[in-house]
Write an enzyme that holds these catalytic residues in place. Structure first.
Site, PDB file in Angstrom:
ATOM      1  N   GLY A  11      -8.657  -1.043  -9.326  1.00 32.09           N
ATOM      2  CA  GLY A  11      -9.653  -1.746  -8.498  1.00 32.09           C
ATOM      3  C   GLY A  11     -10.516  -0.760  -7.722  1.00 32.09           C
ATOM      4  O   GLY A  11     -10.017   0.250  -7.234  1.00 32.09           O
ATOM      5  N   THR A 125      -7.726   2.485  -2.673  1.00 27.92           N
ATOM      6  CA  THR A 125      -7.505   1.047  -2.824  1.00 27.92           C
ATOM      7  C   THR A 125      -7.627   0.402  -1.457  1.00 27.92           C
ATOM      8  O   THR A 125      -7.161   0.975  -0.457  1.00 27.92           O
ATOM      9  CB  THR A 125      -6.121   0.710  -3.424  1.00 27.92           C
ATOM     10  OG1 THR A 125      -5.845  -0.685  -3.182  1.00 27.92           O
ATOM     11  CG2 THR A 125      -4.988   1.514  -2.833  1.00 27.92           C
ATOM     12  N   ASP A 127      -6.062  -2.030  -0.376  1.00 29.16           N
ATOM     13  CA  ASP A 127      -4.798  -2.656   0.074  1.00 29.16           C
ATOM     14  C   ASP A 127      -3.933  -1.775   0.963  1.00 29.16           C
ATOM     15  O   ASP A 127      -3.004  -2.265   1.601  1.00 29.16           O
ATOM     16  CB  ASP A 127      -3.954  -3.056  -1.139  1.00 29.16           C
ATOM     17  CG  ASP A 127      -4.592  -4.175  -1.931  1.00 29.16           C
ATOM     18  OD1 ASP A 127      -5.526  -4.805  -1.413  1.00 29.16           O
ATOM     19  OD2 ASP A 127      -4.152  -4.422  -3.069  1.00 29.16           O
ATOM     20  N   ASP A 129      -1.628   0.085   0.048  1.00 28.65           N
ATOM     21  CA  ASP A 129      -0.235  -0.157  -0.366  1.00 28.65           C
ATOM     22  C   ASP A 129       0.336   0.994  -1.202  1.00 28.65           C
ATOM     23  O   ASP A 129       1.188   0.778  -2.055  1.00 28.65           O
ATOM     24  CB  ASP A 129      -0.143  -1.480  -1.148  1.00 28.65           C
ATOM     25  CG  ASP A 129      -0.969  -1.456  -2.418  1.00 28.65           C
ATOM     26  OD1 ASP A 129      -1.808  -0.557  -2.584  1.00 28.65           O
ATOM     27  OD2 ASP A 129      -0.765  -2.351  -3.272  1.00 28.65           O
TER      28      ASP A 129
HETATM   29  P1  ADP Z   1      -4.065   0.878  -9.581  1.00 28.28           P
HETATM   30  O1  ADP Z   1      -4.236   2.297 -10.012  1.00 28.28           O
HETATM   31  O2  ADP Z   1      -5.112   0.431  -8.627  1.00 28.28           O
HETATM   32  O3  ADP Z   1      -2.637   0.543  -9.187  1.00 28.28           O
HETATM   33  P2  ADP Z   1      -3.628  -0.441 -12.087  1.00 28.28           P
HETATM   34  O4  ADP Z   1      -2.213  -0.803 -11.815  1.00 28.28           O
HETATM   35  O5  ADP Z   1      -4.495  -1.465 -12.725  1.00 28.28           O
HETATM   36  O6  ADP Z   1      -4.424  -0.030 -10.807  1.00 28.28           O
HETATM   37  O7  ADP Z   1      -3.611   0.884 -12.948  1.00 28.28           O
HETATM   38  C1  ADP Z   1      -4.795   1.498 -13.349  1.00 28.28           C
HETATM   39  C2  ADP Z   1      -4.591   2.157 -14.670  1.00 28.28           C
HETATM   40  O8  ADP Z   1      -3.562   3.156 -14.551  1.00 28.28           O
HETATM   41  C3  ADP Z   1      -4.074   1.252 -15.782  1.00 28.28           C
HETATM   42  O9  ADP Z   1      -5.059   0.518 -16.412  1.00 28.28           O
HETATM   43  C4  ADP Z   1      -3.476   2.275 -16.731  1.00 28.28           C
HETATM   44  O10 ADP Z   1      -4.487   2.901 -17.446  1.00 28.28           O
HETATM   45  C5  ADP Z   1      -2.847   3.253 -15.768  1.00 28.28           C
HETATM   46  N1  ADP Z   1      -1.427   2.899 -15.585  1.00 28.28           N
HETATM   47  C6  ADP Z   1      -0.940   1.848 -14.936  1.00 28.28           C
HETATM   48  N2  ADP Z   1       0.403   1.805 -14.978  1.00 28.28           N
HETATM   49  C7  ADP Z   1       0.778   2.878 -15.679  1.00 28.28           C
HETATM   50  C8  ADP Z   1       2.039   3.414 -16.085  1.00 28.28           C
HETATM   51  N3  ADP Z   1       3.183   2.801 -15.757  1.00 28.28           N
HETATM   52  N4  ADP Z   1       2.053   4.545 -16.784  1.00 28.28           N
HETATM   53  C9  ADP Z   1       0.899   5.171 -17.110  1.00 28.28           C
HETATM   54  N5  ADP Z   1      -0.322   4.719 -16.764  1.00 28.28           N
HETATM   55  C10 ADP Z   1      -0.397   3.580 -16.061  1.00 28.28           C
HETATM   56  O1  F6P Z   2      -5.726  -3.741  -5.383  1.00 29.08           O
HETATM   57  C1  F6P Z   2      -6.915  -4.129  -4.819  1.00 29.08           C
HETATM   58  C2  F6P Z   2      -7.160  -5.594  -5.076  1.00 29.08           C
HETATM   59  O2  F6P Z   2      -8.408  -5.904  -4.500  1.00 29.08           O
HETATM   60  C3  F6P Z   2      -6.089  -6.546  -4.586  1.00 29.08           C
HETATM   61  O3  F6P Z   2      -6.119  -6.785  -3.214  1.00 29.08           O
HETATM   62  C4  F6P Z   2      -6.407  -7.752  -5.399  1.00 29.08           C
HETATM   63  O4  F6P Z   2      -5.302  -8.581  -5.535  1.00 29.08           O
HETATM   64  C5  F6P Z   2      -6.789  -7.160  -6.722  1.00 29.08           C
HETATM   65  O5  F6P Z   2      -7.269  -5.847  -6.451  1.00 29.08           O
HETATM   66  C6  F6P Z   2      -7.816  -7.947  -7.452  1.00 29.08           C
HETATM   67  O6  F6P Z   2      -8.080  -7.330  -8.648  1.00 29.08           O
HETATM   68  P1  F6P Z   2      -9.225  -7.773  -9.670  1.00 29.08           P
HETATM   69  O7  F6P Z   2     -10.345  -6.823  -9.461  1.00 29.08           O
HETATM   70  O8  F6P Z   2      -8.598  -7.611 -11.002  1.00 29.08           O
HETATM   71  O9  F6P Z   2      -9.607  -9.175  -9.368  1.00 29.08           O
END
Ligand code: ADP
Ligand code: F6P
Length: 321
Positions: A11, A125, A127, A129
Site C-alpha cells: 500500500g 505504511t 498503519d 504496524d
Molecule cells: P506490505 O509490504 O505493505 O505489507 P504486502 O503484504 O501486500 O504489503 O506485500 C507487498 C509485497 O511483498 C507482496 O506483493 C509480495 O511481492 C511481497 N511479499 C509479501 N509477503 C511475502 C513473503 N512472505 N515472502 C516474500 N515476499 C513477500
Molecule cells: O496497509 C495500509 C492499508 O491502507 C490498510 O490500512 C488497509 O486495510 C489496506 O492498506 C487497504 O489496502 P488496499 O489498497 O488493497 O485497499
C-alpha cells in the site's frame, strides 16, 4: 557500490516520494547510479526501470502517493520469483536495493538478501504496524487527514445532536484509531487489540446527552479491522436514542501531501539506507527506536512484537466522561 535500485511496494503512503528522493540524492552524492524500479517487485520482474537523477526526483518531496507506482506481486512470495528477481538485478548490475513498504515487502527483501543481493527495508505504511520501528512513513499524515475529516463530521453531527461512528484505516492494527480518537476527543476507540462493550459506551453517552448535560455530539472511532460501522451506528442509536450515522473514511487517508514529520523521517531513513549500502551492508530494516533512526537485521526485525499503547484507552475513557 556503484549502482543501486529503489522501489515502493504494498500500500502506498504519503512520504514515500520523499524517501525515494533521499535515496536518489544521497546515492548520487556518493557517486552511485540510482535506478527507480516501478510497481515494486512486479516492475523488477518485468524490468520497468527509470533512471533517477537530480532532475527526475526534483519536485516530488511534497507529493502524496508514489511516483514509482506500487503493486503487490504474488510471484515474489515464492523463492522461484525471488530467484528471477536476483537474476534481473545481476543482469542490469544492481549491487543493492532499497525497498520501501511494509512487512510483506520486507520478507521479499530478506529473501533477496539471502540470495546475495543486499537489500535495505524502509518502513512505509500509514498503519504504523511494523514491529521493529516506533514510526512508519505516512502515519502522521494519515492521522492528520483523519482528524481533519472528523472535524468536518463533528460540525454536522453537533448541529443535529447526532453520534458519528467513523471508520478509519487499519485492517490489522488499531494505532490510527486509538490515537485519532484521542486527538478528536472521541467517546471511544473500537479496535481489535482491546475488547469493548457497546452497552458501557452507550451508558456513558446517556449520562451526557444534550438533555442532561448539554453535549450535542458524539464521535466513536472504529478501526477498519473491526468493521461493521453501519451496524455499530444502528446499535448505538438503539441503546442511547441518539441518532447515529456511520462514515467510512477509506483511502482518502492514504493521499495528500506528506506532513513535515513524514518528510523528515523519510529523508533520514533514505539517507541511512544509502549509507548502509555504501558500506556493503544489506539485510537490514531502518527504524525509529527511542526517537532515533537505527537499523536491525530483517529477520530479527520481522520477529519482534510491537507494544500497543493500551494506556491510551484509559486516558480516552477518563477524558471522554
Ligand atoms: P506490505 O509490504 O505493505 O505489507 P504486502 O503484504 O501486500 O504489503 O506485500 C507487498 C509485497 O511483498 C507482496 O506483493 C509480495 O511481492 C511481497 N511479499 C509479501 N509477503 C511475502 C513473503 N512472505 N515472502 C516474500 N515476499 C513477500
Ligand atoms: O496497509 C495500509 C492499508 O491502507 C490498510 O490500512 C488497509 O486495510 C489496506 O492498506 C487497504 O489496502 P488496499 O489498497 O488493497 O485497499
Amino acid at each position: 557500490m556503484k549502482k543501486i535500485g529503489v522501489l515502493t511496494s504494498g500500500g502506498d503512503a504519503p512520504g514515500m516520494n520523499a524517501a525515494v528522493r533521499a535515496v536518489a540524492r544521497a546515492g548520487l552524492s556518493k557517486g552511485m547510479e540510482v535506478i527507480g524500479i516501478e510497481r515494486g517487485y512486479v516492475g523488477l520482474l518485468n524490468r520497468e526501470f527509470i533512471e533517477l537523477n537530480a532532475i527526475t526526483v526534483s519536485g516530488i518531496i511534497q507529493r502524496g502517493g508514489t511516483f514509482l507506482y506500487t503493486a503487490r506481486c504474488p510471484e515474489f512470495r515464492d523463492m522461484e520469483g525471488v530467484r528471477k528477481g536476483k537474476a534481473v538485478c545481476e543482469e542490469i548490475g544492481l549491487e543493492g536495493l532499497v525497498v520501501i513498504g511494509g512487512d510483506g515487502s520486507f520478507r521479499g527483501a530478506g529473501d533477496l538478501s539471502s540470495l546475495g543481493i543486499p537489500c535495505i527495508g524502509i518502513p512505509g505504511t500509514i498503519d504504523n504496524d511494523i514491529q521493529c520501528t516506533e514510526y512508519t512513513i505516512g502515519y502522521d499524515t494519515a492521522m492528520n487527514t483523519a482528524v481533519e475529516m472528523i472535524e468536518k463530521l463533528r460540525d454536522t453531527s453537533q448541529s443535529h445532536d447526532r453520534c458519528s461512528v467513523v471508520e478509519v484505516m487499519g485492517r490489522r492494527a488499531g494505532f490510527i484509531a486509538v490515537n485519532v480518537a484521542l486527538a478528536v476527543g472521541a467517546e471511544a476507540a473500537l479496535t481489535l487489540e482491546r475488547p469493548y462493550d457497546l452497552k458501557e459506551i452507550a451508558e456513558r453517552m446517556k449520562r451526557t446527552t444534550s438533555q442532561k448535560n448539554g453535549k450535542h455530539h458524539f464521535i466513536i472511532v472504529v478501526a477498519e479491522g473491526v468493521g461493521h460501522s453501519e451496524e455499530i451506528a444502528r446499535e448505538i442509536e438503539k441503546l442511547t436514542g441518539v441518532e447515529s450515522r456511520a462514515t467510512v473514511l477509506g483511502h482518502v487517508q492514504r493521499g495528500g501531501a506528506p506532513s513535515v514529520r513524514d518528510r523528515i523521517v523519510a529523508t533520514e531513513m533514505g539517507y541511512r539506507a544509502v549509507e548502509l549500502l555504501e558500506k556493503g551492508i544489506g539485510n537490514r530494516i531502518i527504524g525509529v527506536k527511542h526517537g532515533e533512526i537505527y537499523d536491525i537485521d530483517i529477520q530479527e526485525g520481522l520477529a519482534m512484537k510491537k507494544p500497543f499503547p493500551d494506556h491510551r484507552y484509559d486516558i480516552l475513557e477518563a477524558t471522554a466522561y
